[in-house]
Scaffold this active site. Structure first.
Site, PDB file in Angstrom:
ATOM      1  N   LYS A 178       0.820  -1.212   0.000  1.00 10.12           N
ATOM      2  CA  LYS A 178       0.000   0.000   0.000  1.00 10.12           C
ATOM      3  C   LYS A 178       0.862   1.274   0.000  1.00 10.12           C
ATOM      4  CE  LYS A 178      -4.096  -1.994   0.127  1.00 10.12           C
ATOM      5  NZ  LYS A 178      -3.729  -3.351  -0.278  1.00 10.12           N
TER       6      LYS A 178
HETATM    7  C1  LIG Z   1     -10.080  -3.282  -0.661  1.00 12.19           C
HETATM    8  C2  LIG Z   1      -9.243  -4.057   0.315  1.00 12.19           C
HETATM    9  N1  LIG Z   1      -9.782  -4.387   1.500  1.00 12.19           N
HETATM   10  C3  LIG Z   1      -9.101  -5.087   2.421  1.00 12.19           C
HETATM   11  C4  LIG Z   1      -7.799  -5.499   2.180  1.00 12.19           C
HETATM   12  C5  LIG Z   1      -7.081  -6.302   3.201  1.00 12.19           C
HETATM   13  O1  LIG Z   1      -5.978  -5.604   3.684  1.00 12.19           O
HETATM   14  P1  LIG Z   1      -4.867  -6.334   4.546  1.00 12.19           P
HETATM   15  O2  LIG Z   1      -3.951  -7.029   3.570  1.00 12.19           O
HETATM   16  O3  LIG Z   1      -4.166  -5.222   5.273  1.00 12.19           O
HETATM   17  O4  LIG Z   1      -5.526  -7.289   5.463  1.00 12.19           O
HETATM   18  C6  LIG Z   1      -7.193  -5.182   0.966  1.00 12.19           C
HETATM   19  C7  LIG Z   1      -5.826  -5.615   0.699  1.00 12.19           C
HETATM   20  O5  LIG Z   1      -5.257  -5.488  -0.358  1.00 12.19           O
HETATM   21  C8  LIG Z   1      -7.931  -4.447   0.004  1.00 12.19           C
HETATM   22  O6  LIG Z   1      -7.398  -4.144  -1.189  1.00 12.19           O
END
Ligand SMILES: Cc1ncc(COP(=O)(O)O)c(C=O)c1O
Length: 378
Positions: A178
């Site tokens: 990110k």
């Molecule tokens: C739209 C969205 N929601 C949730 C997540 C989950 O994030 P994390 O990898 O920090 O758990 C992501 C991860 O890429 C995402 O793109």
């Protein structure tokens, strides 16, 4: 999407050394508190509850807001938005997106409301804010909780206000990929003090202020090492954003005139972080499918991602449990490809990616012939 945005490595190591010197590695240390304060500033919210990742942040938020039964969400999202609900026994109800924005269509969301619906989760796809006001009206009309998965939208804004303060709460991701990274990490931001208190308790085994369990909670705490990276990466955020915007401009110029390849644009008024450079590949025009383009790019050592394809309703367990047809989502999922960007991607790299894309699209049918049957390995 490129290589992780680390920021000043020396500063990170100083912070990490500080944590080691303090011998305070987790359980609400000073770096996590500082990171929460900084993220709340960016989001313009009163509270920030940092977590081990955004999936856990969503999970905690669904728990803390007392969602039950059905939760309406777009299928054009990362599967974590849905899994976090399904893991709690909730039923994700997928509805179609607005083809122009890729975000949940409030009219389709309203059509999906039933007596069992308890909430709506909007997803700010690629950092482009959902139709927040219209979703708010739908939620209000039906007495539903409105939450946002803002995993992509740190630092973006909607109608002059930063993303973070909309709905009951919003969730950011600080995954290594990110725009701001904490290795793994996430956060819930909100103006609701009671909700923040519940989230803090749920994040730490359901403990109350006296350190004993008061409810069923889980362990979703952020570590000091993660916060050290998060703070350092956050310090580089504006520079990263500037770099991403320049990259996007180079891609737009480099792909101008390539018929059937559209670079997804952002509204400058929404202060986009531009962390995703997404193209839509219309095979009917290019003569070459998105998956084959991905394969060609991979052959040239260029890594791309299908963000998001397949869509959530097209994967298990959802496609078996609750089959649904979502035409706009399916078309988008068939076409999208996220290209390399971020501060480590130089202008020359972008020119090369554009050149490969131009050549591949120009040679559409020959490429299709050469790679016939190889799509699945892309
Ligand atoms: C739209 C969205 N929601 C949730 C997540 C989950 O994030 P994390 O990898 O920090 O758990 C992501 C991860 O890429 C995402 O793109």
């Amino acid at each position: 999407m490129g290589r992780p945005t680390v920021g000043d490595r020396k500063r990170f190591l100083e912070r990490l050394n500080g944590a080691l010197d303090r011998q305070w590695l987790t359980n609400g240390g000073p770096l996590v508190h500082e990171f929460e304060d900084r993220v709340a500033e960016v989001a313009g919210t009163r509270h920030c509850v940092a977590t081990s990742n955004a999936t856990m942040a969503l999970h905690l938020l669904y728990m803390a807001t007392g969602l039950s039964g059905e939760v309406i969400m777009p299928a054009m999202t990362y599967v974590a938005t849905a899994h976090a609900a399904r893991a709690l026994g909730l039923t994700p109800v997928f509805c179609d997106v607005d083809p122009d924005t890729g975000c949940i269509d409030p009219r389709r969301a309203e059509e999906a409301v039933t007596a069992r619906t308890s909430g709506i989760v909007g997803v700010h796809l690629w950092g482009r804010p959902s139709a927040i006001d219209d979703l708010g009206k739908v939620a209000e009309r039906h007495g539903l909780r409105l939450l946002f998965d803002a995993a992509h939208a740190l630092g973006c804004s909607y109608r002059g206000r930063p993303v973070g303060g909309f709905g009951a709460a919003e969730v950011f991701s600080f995954h290594a990929t990110k725009v701001v990274n904490s290795f793994e990490g996430g956060a819930v931001v909100t103006d609701d003090g009671d909700l923040a208190e519940r989230l803090r308790s749920l994040r730490s085994f359901g403990f109350g202020p006296d350190g004993t369990s008061q409810r069923v909670g889980i362990n979703a705490k952020m570590s000091e090492a993660a916060a050290a990276m998060g703070l350092t990466s956050l310090e580089a955020f504006e520079e990263t954003r500037r770099h991403n915007r320049v990259n996007l401009d180079h891609y737009a110029a480099g792909l101008a005139g390539v018929d059937g390849v559209e670079v997804v644009t952002y509204d400058a008024a929404q202060n986009p972080n531009c962390q995703y450079v997404v193209i839509r590949v219309d095979e009917a025009v290019t003569g070459i499918h998105r998956d084959l383009l991905m394969r060609v790019l991979k052959e040239e050592n260029i890594t791309t991602q299908r963000y998001f394809s397949p869509a959530c309703h097209q994967v298990e367990p959802y496609r078996t449990e609750r089959p649904v047809v979502l035409p706009h989502t399916e078309r988008l999922a068939e076409q999208v490809l996220a290209l390399p960007t971020g501060p480590t991607v130089a202008t020359a790299d972008i020119h090369r990616v554009c050149e490969v894309l131009r050549c591949a699209v120009g040679a559409g049918p020959q490429v299709t012939e050469r790679f016939r049957g190889c799509e699945e390995t892309a």
